[in-house]
Design an enzyme around this catalytic site. Structure first.
Site, mmCIF file in Angstrom:
data_model
loop_
_atom_site.group_PDB
_atom_site.id
_atom_site.type_symbol
_atom_site.label_atom_id
_atom_site.label_comp_id
_atom_site.label_asym_id
_atom_site.label_seq_id
_atom_site.Cartn_x
_atom_site.Cartn_y
_atom_site.Cartn_z
ATOM 1 N N ARG A 1 12.231 108.583 32.451
ATOM 2 C CA ARG A 1 12.287 107.248 31.822
ATOM 3 C C ARG A 1 12.007 106.238 32.923
ATOM 4 N NH1 ARG A 1 16.671 104.814 27.647
ATOM 5 N NH2 ARG A 1 15.349 106.105 26.332
ATOM 6 N N GLN B 1 10.845 109.224 20.571
ATOM 7 C CA GLN B 1 11.487 108.446 19.515
ATOM 8 C C GLN B 1 10.628 108.441 18.245
ATOM 9 O OE1 GLN B 1 14.578 106.665 19.665
ATOM 10 N NE2 GLN B 1 14.168 106.704 17.478
ATOM 11 N N HIS C 1 7.214 105.310 23.729
ATOM 12 C CA HIS C 1 8.447 106.098 23.558
ATOM 13 C C HIS C 1 8.130 107.207 22.539
ATOM 14 C CE1 HIS C 1 12.501 107.194 23.827
ATOM 15 N NE2 HIS C 1 13.112 106.165 23.281
ATOM 16 N N ARG D 1 16.569 113.286 17.217
ATOM 17 C CA ARG D 1 15.967 113.237 18.559
ATOM 18 C C ARG D 1 16.066 114.610 19.226
ATOM 19 N NH1 ARG D 1 15.575 108.544 21.503
ATOM 20 N NH2 ARG D 1 14.686 109.957 23.053
ATOM 21 N N CYS E 1 15.725 102.438 16.382
ATOM 22 C CA CYS E 1 15.845 103.505 17.383
ATOM 23 C C CYS E 1 17.179 103.474 18.107
ATOM 24 C CB CYS E 1 14.701 103.396 18.387
ATOM 25 S SG CYS E 1 14.672 101.806 19.241
ATOM 26 N N ASP F 1 13.437 97.027 16.157
ATOM 27 C CA ASP F 1 13.920 97.414 17.485
ATOM 28 C C ASP F 1 14.367 96.137 18.177
ATOM 29 O OD1 ASP F 1 14.418 98.696 19.906
ATOM 30 O OD2 ASP F 1 12.308 98.914 20.448
HETATM 31 N N1 CP Z 1 16.679 105.318 21.312
HETATM 32 C C1 CP Z 1 16.858 105.608 22.603
HETATM 33 O O1 CP Z 1 15.952 106.033 23.336
HETATM 34 O O2 CP Z 1 18.146 105.442 23.037
HETATM 35 P P1 CP Z 1 18.640 105.464 24.546
HETATM 36 O O3 CP Z 1 18.052 104.278 25.233
HETATM 37 O O4 CP Z 1 20.154 105.410 24.460
HETATM 38 O O5 CP Z 1 18.175 106.737 25.187
HETATM 39 N N1 NVA Z 2 12.301 98.968 23.079
HETATM 40 C C1 NVA Z 2 13.575 99.377 23.623
HETATM 41 C C2 NVA Z 2 13.885 100.776 23.180
HETATM 42 C C3 NVA Z 2 15.198 101.314 23.655
HETATM 43 C C4 NVA Z 2 15.417 102.733 23.235
HETATM 44 C C5 NVA Z 2 13.547 99.279 25.130
HETATM 45 O O1 NVA Z 2 12.543 99.674 25.743
HETATM 46 O O2 NVA Z 2 14.524 98.809 25.718
#
Ligand code: CP
Ligand code: NVA
Length: 314
Positions: free
Chosen positions: A111, A141, A138, A301, A273, A233
């Site tokens: 990430r 997701q 993502h 997930r 999400c 989101d």
């Molecule tokens: N939806 C999602 O990716 O959640 P986290 O940021 O908690 O991993």
């Molecule tokens: N769009 C959000 C998704 C979190 C899972 C972010 O990148 O923070």
């Protein structure tokens, strides 16, 4: 949905965007997910003896836990590298980090703040790299979201999904996967927060084959008309915190509340999400309402990621 299947191995080494997979790959992945969810014991040794590094530059609840539990339930081991204090590439170059990790582990889940970091890692090593969220995409997701919709509606072909809010990483991945799975995706964003043009161009190309439709709007009411599910989101994604105050003002008309859900039509599902910013992009009433499937998305997930691991490691 059938659950006994023989699938071809996924075509690429990595999952960096979702666009590296063909419509057939994406369909097969969802079928494999159903099989894994129905018969997890069959996959208890898929990752036997394999170590997978989880590198996180940003916080996570769902992604970290679902990868850790999923990998362990397939017989693999997790090495967690907390990079929330120092970005990748600061202490040593990204290729050096990746080439060292390749000496000890068989895969990387990362990430990151910048998509290019994933691409730089992947192009320097021969083990799989999986995008666990970047500034642009993502994919894990979006795959879980479409799996959830398929469970709910039986088929994705021609399904009408509305996305309301920021044209961000989650939105980009929903576009890639909607195009591949034949979904009708209607997106409403403020004009200057529309999804990435390269993503839309790819989707347009793939949609010719799958008959998916991707529609862009600025009015949320227009986007949700006739939608079977409404997705939103956060207005301020991780990495954009400096813009939060301004974004709260700009996105106010994009809140998913009871009125907007009523405009979608009776029984429309609500999707997010998570994490949610209650009272901003969605009201409590909608998040906790009878048609909200946010926890099902979270639960799925893990299954979808197990299917991704199966595709890349076998
Ligand atoms: N939806 C999602 O990716 O959640 P986290 O940021 O908690 O991993
Ligand atoms: N769009 C959000 C998704 C979190 C899972 C972010 O990148 O923070």
């Amino acid at each position: 949905m059938t659950t006994t299947i023989t699938l071809p191995v996924a075509v690429t080494k990595d999952l960096l965007t979702g666009a590296e997979w063909t419509p057939t790959d994406a369909r097969d992945l969802l079928q494999r997910t159903a099989e894994i969810k129905a018969r997890p014991a069959r996959y208890a040794t898929t990752l036997r003896g394999k170590h997978i590094a989880l590198i996180f530059e940003k916080p996570s609840l769902r992604t970290r836990v679902t990868f850790e539990v999923g990998i362990q339930s397939m017989g693999g081991f997790v090495v967690f590298l907390d990079h929330t204090q120092a970005r990748l590439g600061e202490r040593e170059s990204i290729p050096d980090v990746a080439r060292n990790l390749e000496c000890w582990v068989q895969g990387i889940v990362a990430r990151v703040y910048e998509q290019r970091v994933l691409e730089e890692m992947a192009s320097n090593i021969s083990i799989p790299v999986i995008n666990a969220l970047s500034d642009k995409f993502h994919p894990c997701q979006a795959l879980a979201d479409f799996f959830t919709l398929e469970e709910k509606f039986g088929s994705l072909k021609g399904l009408k999904l509305a996305y309301v809010g920021d044209g961000n990483n989650v939105c980009n991945s929903l576009i890639f996967l909607a195009a591949r799975l034949g979904v009708n995706l209607q997106i409403a964003t403020p004009a200057s927060y529309a999804p990435a043009e390269d993503v839309l161009a790819d989707a347009k190309r793939v949609a010719k084959e799958t008959r998916a439709k991707i529609g862009l709007f600025t009015d949320p009411a227009e986007a949700v008309e006739g939608a079977q599910a409404v997705y939103t989101d956060s207005w301020t994604s991780m990495g954009f915190e400096a813009e939060e105050k301004m974004r709260r003002q700009i996105f106010k008309p994009y809140q998913v509340n009871r009125k907007l859900m009523e405009q979608a039509g009776p029984g429309a599902l609500f999707m997010h999400c998570l994490p949610a910013h209650r009272g901003q992009e969605a009201t409590d009433e909608v998040l906790d309402g009878p048609t909200s499937v946010v926890l099902e998305q979270s639960a799925n997930r893990m299954y979808v990621q197990k299917a991704i691991l199966h595709a890349l490691f076998t």
